[in-house]
Design a protein around this motif. Structure first.
Motif, mmCIF file in Angstrom:
data_model
loop_
_atom_site.group_PDB
_atom_site.id
_atom_site.type_symbol
_atom_site.label_atom_id
_atom_site.label_comp_id
_atom_site.label_asym_id
_atom_site.label_seq_id
_atom_site.Cartn_x
_atom_site.Cartn_y
_atom_site.Cartn_z
ATOM 1 N N MET A 85 -18.581 12.875 45.827
ATOM 2 C CA MET A 85 -17.378 13.331 45.356
ATOM 3 C C MET A 85 -16.405 12.092 44.880
ATOM 4 N N LYS A 86 -15.829 11.984 43.864
ATOM 5 C CA LYS A 86 -15.000 10.758 43.517
ATOM 6 C C LYS A 86 -13.706 11.053 44.473
ATOM 7 N N ASN A 87 -12.890 9.894 44.859
ATOM 8 C CA ASN A 87 -11.718 10.123 45.274
ATOM 9 C C ASN A 87 -10.423 9.535 44.441
ATOM 10 N N VAL A 88 -9.424 10.145 44.364
ATOM 11 C CA VAL A 88 -8.443 9.725 43.218
ATOM 12 C C VAL A 88 -7.092 9.348 44.216
ATOM 13 N N LEU A 89 -6.286 8.444 43.778
ATOM 14 C CA LEU A 89 -4.960 8.395 44.576
ATOM 15 C C LEU A 89 -3.878 8.665 43.203
ATOM 16 N N VAL A 90 -3.116 9.404 43.676
ATOM 17 C CA VAL A 90 -1.872 9.616 42.828
ATOM 18 C C VAL A 90 -0.821 9.105 43.507
ATOM 19 N N ALA A 91 -0.208 7.886 42.949
ATOM 20 C CA ALA A 91 0.835 7.354 43.352
ATOM 21 C C ALA A 91 2.129 7.506 42.590
ATOM 22 N N TYR A 92 3.489 7.841 43.128
ATOM 23 C CA TYR A 92 4.475 8.019 42.501
ATOM 24 C C TYR A 92 5.692 7.300 43.098
ATOM 25 N N ALA A 93 6.719 7.262 42.105
ATOM 26 C CA ALA A 93 8.129 6.994 42.728
ATOM 27 C C ALA A 93 8.947 8.131 42.263
ATOM 28 N N GLU A 98 7.068 16.299 42.209
ATOM 29 C CA GLU A 98 6.173 17.385 41.941
ATOM 30 C C GLU A 98 5.381 17.349 40.621
ATOM 31 N N ILE A 99 5.477 16.469 39.623
ATOM 32 C CA ILE A 99 4.701 16.243 38.829
ATOM 33 C C ILE A 99 3.351 15.529 39.244
ATOM 34 N N ALA A 100 3.378 14.676 40.140
ATOM 35 C CA ALA A 100 2.378 14.068 41.021
ATOM 36 C C ALA A 100 1.641 15.014 41.647
ATOM 37 N N GLU A 101 2.158 16.116 42.249
ATOM 38 C CA GLU A 101 1.376 17.217 42.949
ATOM 39 C C GLU A 101 0.808 18.201 42.075
ATOM 40 N N ALA A 102 1.442 18.218 40.805
ATOM 41 C CA ALA A 102 0.750 19.154 39.960
ATOM 42 C C ALA A 102 -0.374 18.470 39.354
ATOM 43 N N ASP A 162 -3.224 18.679 42.182
ATOM 44 C CA ASP A 162 -4.024 19.886 42.061
ATOM 45 C C ASP A 162 -4.988 20.344 40.864
ATOM 46 N N GLU A 163 -4.624 19.788 39.772
ATOM 47 C CA GLU A 163 -5.491 19.964 38.539
ATOM 48 C C GLU A 163 -6.881 19.036 38.872
ATOM 49 N N LEU A 164 -6.742 17.866 39.355
ATOM 50 C CA LEU A 164 -7.693 17.181 39.635
ATOM 51 C C LEU A 164 -8.729 17.562 40.902
ATOM 52 N N ARG A 165 -7.943 18.240 41.728
ATOM 53 C CA ARG A 165 -8.711 19.048 42.742
ATOM 54 C C ARG A 165 -9.482 20.132 42.310
ATOM 55 N N SER A 166 -8.992 20.782 41.407
ATOM 56 C CA SER A 166 -9.581 22.037 40.895
ATOM 57 C C SER A 166 -11.014 21.579 40.062
ATOM 58 N N ALA A 167 -11.170 20.246 39.757
ATOM 59 C CA ALA A 167 -12.215 19.673 39.317
ATOM 60 C C ALA A 167 -13.095 19.115 40.262
ATOM 61 N N ASP A 168 -12.730 19.394 41.248
ATOM 62 C CA ASP A 168 -13.586 18.796 42.678
ATOM 63 C C ASP A 168 -13.634 17.402 42.959
ATOM 64 N N LEU A 169 -12.452 17.076 42.531
ATOM 65 C CA LEU A 169 -12.244 15.542 43.143
ATOM 66 C C LEU A 169 -11.266 15.538 44.276
ATOM 67 N N ALA A 191 -3.967 16.163 33.229
ATOM 68 C CA ALA A 191 -4.686 15.747 34.320
ATOM 69 C C ALA A 191 -6.069 16.346 34.226
ATOM 70 N N SER A 192 -5.993 17.364 33.348
ATOM 71 C CA SER A 192 -7.507 18.023 33.335
ATOM 72 C C SER A 192 -8.216 16.967 32.665
ATOM 73 N N SER A 193 -7.819 16.193 31.569
ATOM 74 C CA SER A 193 -8.446 15.334 30.537
ATOM 75 C C SER A 193 -8.797 14.151 31.490
ATOM 76 N N ILE A 194 -8.073 13.645 32.462
ATOM 77 C CA ILE A 194 -8.321 12.836 33.282
ATOM 78 C C ILE A 194 -9.600 13.137 34.249
ATOM 79 N N ALA A 195 -9.652 14.341 34.650
ATOM 80 C CA ALA A 195 -10.545 14.852 35.210
ATOM 81 C C ALA A 195 -11.976 14.843 34.725
ATOM 82 N N GLY A 196 -11.957 15.054 33.231
ATOM 83 C CA GLY A 196 -13.014 15.138 32.311
ATOM 84 C C GLY A 196 -13.557 13.757 32.459
#
Ligand SMILES: Cc1cc2nc3c(=O)[nH]c(=O)nc-3n(C[C@H](O)[C@H](O)[C@H](O)COP(=O)(O)O)c2cc1C
Length: 191
Positions: free
Chosen positions: A1-9, A17-21, A24-31, A155-160
């Motif tokens: 499984m690939k792992n992704v860092l979402v870093a924000y200021a 909250e955008i970072a969390e959203a 969530d979308e990336l996790r729903s694509a099994d990342l 986020a879904s397009s990134i997951a893709g």
């Protein structure tokens, strides 16, 4: 499984909250996803891909996020990176794409990624951090202009891209600057 860092200021919480959203979308694509505030010791090295975002204040990203791009540019240039910014408030804000600050545009070139995608921002008097923010959060700019459907779609397009290899097996990662130059380059601009 690939792992992704979402870093924000963030200053008033909207970008967090955008970072969390996005996460969530990336996790729903099994990342596997970690969401972290940008800080000097936040290491991108253990991640397959990184998403970085900041709000725009007076046409600049927050210092933590710019410093993060600069400090970790070499590490970031070795993996796919996506940038986003939140800012526009008021009528039409959800659809507005604003230019990135110069420092961010330069960092994007060094890292080899696209300029940031813009999402609408939020101005909420109850979360304002000072008199200027409170004043801004009164009147036409007050409100939540974040479009979470657009954020999730992005986020879904990134997951893709991360889960469906292209026909030649490569990711979108495309260093824009030769390695030799990147290694010695420094981003010498203000925020
Ligand atoms: C003092 C101040 C200056 C701002 N400057 C800009 C700006 O230059 N461009 C922009 O698009 N949004 C600007 N905004 C809007 C913020 O970027 C927006 O409210 C954002 O969602 C805040 O994110 P945060 O809650 O993560 O800090 C400004 C807001 C304040 C309070």
């Amino acid at each position: 499984m690939k792992n992704v860092l979402v870093a924000y200021a963030t200053r008033m919480g909207a970008t967090a909250e955008i970072a969390e959203a996005i996460a969530d979308e990336l996790r729903s694509a099994d990342l596997a996803v970690d969401v972290r505030a940008c800080s000097p010791d936040l290491d991108a090295a253990g991640y397959d891909a990184v998403v970085i975002g900041s709000p725009v204040y007076l046409n600049r990203w927050l210092k933590d996020a710019v410093d993060y791009l600069k400090r970790h540019a070499t590490e970031l240039s070795r993996r796919p990176v996506w940038l986003f910014q939140s800012g526009p408030c008021g009528e039409g804000a959800a659809d507005e794409q604003i230019g990135a600050p110069v420092a961010v545009r330069k960092a994007a070139i060094l890292i080899g990624t696209d300029p940031p995608r813009t999402f609408g921002g939020r101005l909420d008097r109850t979360k304002a951090t000072g008199p200027v923010s409170r004043w801004m959060a009164t009147g036409t700019y007050e409100g939540d202009f974040r479009d979470f459907d657009k954020i999730r779609a992005w986020a879904s397009s990134i997951a893709g891209e991360l889960t469906q290899p292209s026909s030649n097996g490569e990711t979108r990662h495309r260093p824009a600057v030769p390695q030799s130059r990147r290694r010695h380059s420094r981003i010498k601009v203000d925020r």
